[in-house]
Motif scaffolding. Structure first.
Motif, PDB file in Angstrom:
ATOM      1  N   SER A  85       0.563  -1.697   0.127  1.00 56.71           N
ATOM      2  CA  SER A  85       0.165   0.032  -0.003  1.00 56.71           C
ATOM      3  C   SER A  85       0.552   1.479  -0.019  1.00 56.71           C
ATOM      4  O   SER A  85       2.213   1.213   0.995  1.00 56.71           O
ATOM      5  CB  SER A  85      -0.629  -0.112   1.511  1.00 56.71           C
ATOM      6  OG  SER A  85       0.140   0.257   2.282  1.00 56.71           O
ATOM      7  N   SER A 137     -10.150   2.343  -4.079  1.00 56.42           N
ATOM      8  CA  SER A 137      -9.662   3.996  -4.813  1.00 56.42           C
ATOM      9  C   SER A 137      -8.554   3.636  -5.235  1.00 56.42           C
ATOM     10  O   SER A 137      -8.174   2.345  -5.469  1.00 56.42           O
ATOM     11  CB  SER A 137      -9.260   4.828  -3.854  1.00 56.42           C
ATOM     12  OG  SER A 137      -8.436   4.680  -2.493  1.00 56.42           O
ATOM     13  N   LYS A 155      -5.389   8.486  -3.201  1.00 59.48           N
ATOM     14  CA  LYS A 155      -4.851   8.004  -1.793  1.00 59.48           C
ATOM     15  C   LYS A 155      -3.677   9.226  -1.580  1.00 59.48           C
ATOM     16  O   LYS A 155      -3.563   9.669  -0.368  1.00 59.48           O
ATOM     17  CB  LYS A 155      -4.100   6.513  -1.866  1.00 59.48           C
ATOM     18  CG  LYS A 155      -3.353   5.896  -0.422  1.00 59.48           C
ATOM     19  CD  LYS A 155      -4.660   5.756   0.467  1.00 59.48           C
ATOM     20  CE  LYS A 155      -4.335   5.582   1.475  1.00 59.48           C
ATOM     21  NZ  LYS A 155      -5.705   4.972   1.921  1.00 59.48           N
ATOM     22  N   TRP A 190      -5.407  12.291  -0.493  1.00 57.63           N
ATOM     23  CA  TRP A 190      -6.030  12.300   0.474  1.00 57.63           C
ATOM     24  C   TRP A 190      -4.559  12.614   1.491  1.00 57.63           C
ATOM     25  O   TRP A 190      -4.519  13.448   2.560  1.00 57.63           O
ATOM     26  CB  TRP A 190      -6.514  11.248   0.123  1.00 57.63           C
ATOM     27  CG  TRP A 190      -6.872  10.628   2.013  1.00 57.63           C
ATOM     28  CD1 TRP A 190      -6.088  10.549   3.076  1.00 57.63           C
ATOM     29  CD2 TRP A 190      -8.331  11.299   2.992  1.00 57.63           C
ATOM     30  NE1 TRP A 190      -7.088   9.977   4.462  1.00 57.63           N
ATOM     31  CE2 TRP A 190      -8.782  11.075   4.094  1.00 57.63           C
ATOM     32  CE3 TRP A 190      -8.973  12.164   2.843  1.00 57.63           C
ATOM     33  CZ2 TRP A 190      -9.752  11.539   4.701  1.00 57.63           C
ATOM     34  CZ3 TRP A 190      -9.886  12.406   2.938  1.00 57.63           C
ATOM     35  CH2 TRP A 190     -10.558  12.342   3.933  1.00 57.63           C
ATOM     36  N   THR A 244      -6.935   0.016  -4.393  1.00 51.92           N
ATOM     37  CA  THR A 244      -6.385  -0.140  -3.515  1.00 51.92           C
ATOM     38  C   THR A 244      -7.211  -0.231  -2.562  1.00 51.92           C
ATOM     39  O   THR A 244      -8.689   0.693  -2.698  1.00 51.92           O
ATOM     40  CB  THR A 244      -5.599   1.565  -2.899  1.00 51.92           C
ATOM     41  OG1 THR A 244      -6.446   2.106  -2.922  1.00 51.92           O
ATOM     42  CG2 THR A 244      -4.387   1.155  -3.349  1.00 51.92           C
ATOM     43  N   THR A 268      -9.599   0.082   0.841  1.00 50.77           N
ATOM     44  CA  THR A 268      -9.759   0.330   2.391  1.00 50.77           C
ATOM     45  C   THR A 268     -11.211   0.308   3.227  1.00 50.77           C
ATOM     46  O   THR A 268     -12.389   0.249   2.229  1.00 50.77           O
ATOM     47  CB  THR A 268      -9.576   1.668   2.405  1.00 50.77           C
ATOM     48  OG1 THR A 268      -8.730   2.531   1.802  1.00 50.77           O
ATOM     49  CG2 THR A 268      -9.495   2.465   4.222  1.00 50.77           C
TER      50      THR A 268
END
Length: 201
Positions: A117, A142, A147, A150, A185, A187
């Motif tokens: 990640s 996402s 990411k 963010w 990804t 989450t």
């Protein structure tokens, strides 16, 4: 609450009736300035205030209060009291907490991942370039690019510790360079939906 740049308000506006009113409340005026430029729906009102002050800025009883990805940044008992004050009987309060904080892991989190990640890479670069000792690893769908965006927001930047924002951005950029931006990804989130009892006033 903590409406940020309006992504949650935009999603809500797609679902509510044409005569609905939506209030996006956030204490970060800079985030709201971004939102005001991109989201101009007449049903939306922007309020710059803290979540704890919700009841001071919402007229009358409301059908729902949504707090997306920010409840842990608040004085939670005070926010819950403010939400209780503004919700109509039968109204709902919806908020979420990252799975890493709650021990929740969605099955897609293990099936979609194709490499480390971005958070893992950030910790590796910070350890390599800054001598950082990362804590044990603590992940909606996402991309790495989303990411990175963010994690470029100062309050969410990683890793924790005595880094300047410039150092954190250097770490994020180096870690991001090790990824494929379109890699999906996952989450995990714990989503809580609370309803005010209909008999309450």
């Amino acid at each position: 609450m903590y409406g940020g740049a309006g992504a949650t308000a935009e999603a809500i506006l797609e679902l509510v009736p044409i005569d609905a009113q939506v209030v996006s409340l956030d204490n970060a005026a800079a985030m709201q300035r971004v939102g005001r430029r991109t989201l101009t729906d007449p049903r939306l009102t922007w309020v710059t205030a803290s979540a704890e002050e919700l009841a001071d800025h919402v007229p009358g009883a409301v059908d729902a209060v949504v707090c997306n990805s920010a409840i842990w940044k608040t004085d939670v008992p005070q926010v819950f009291a403010a939400v209780h004050q503004v919700l109509r009987p039968g109204g709902r309060f919806v908020f979420n907490v990252g799975g890493g904080f709650t021990g929740v892991r969605h099955r897609d989190e293990t099936s979609v991942r194709t490499g480390p990640s971005l958070n893992t890479l950030i910790h590796q670069v910070a350890a390599r370039d800054y001598g950082y000792a990362p804590p044990p690893p603590a992940a909606g769908h996402s991309t790495m690019a989303e990411k990175k965006a963010w994690l470029s927001i100062p309050v969410f930047a990683r890793p924790d510790g005595e880094f300047t924002h410039a150092q954190r951005m250097d770490i994020v950029d180096k870690a991001y360079a090790l990824t494929t931006p379109d890699t999906p990804t996952v989450t995990s989130w714990l989503v809580v939906v609370a309803q005010r009892p209909r008999g309450q006033r």
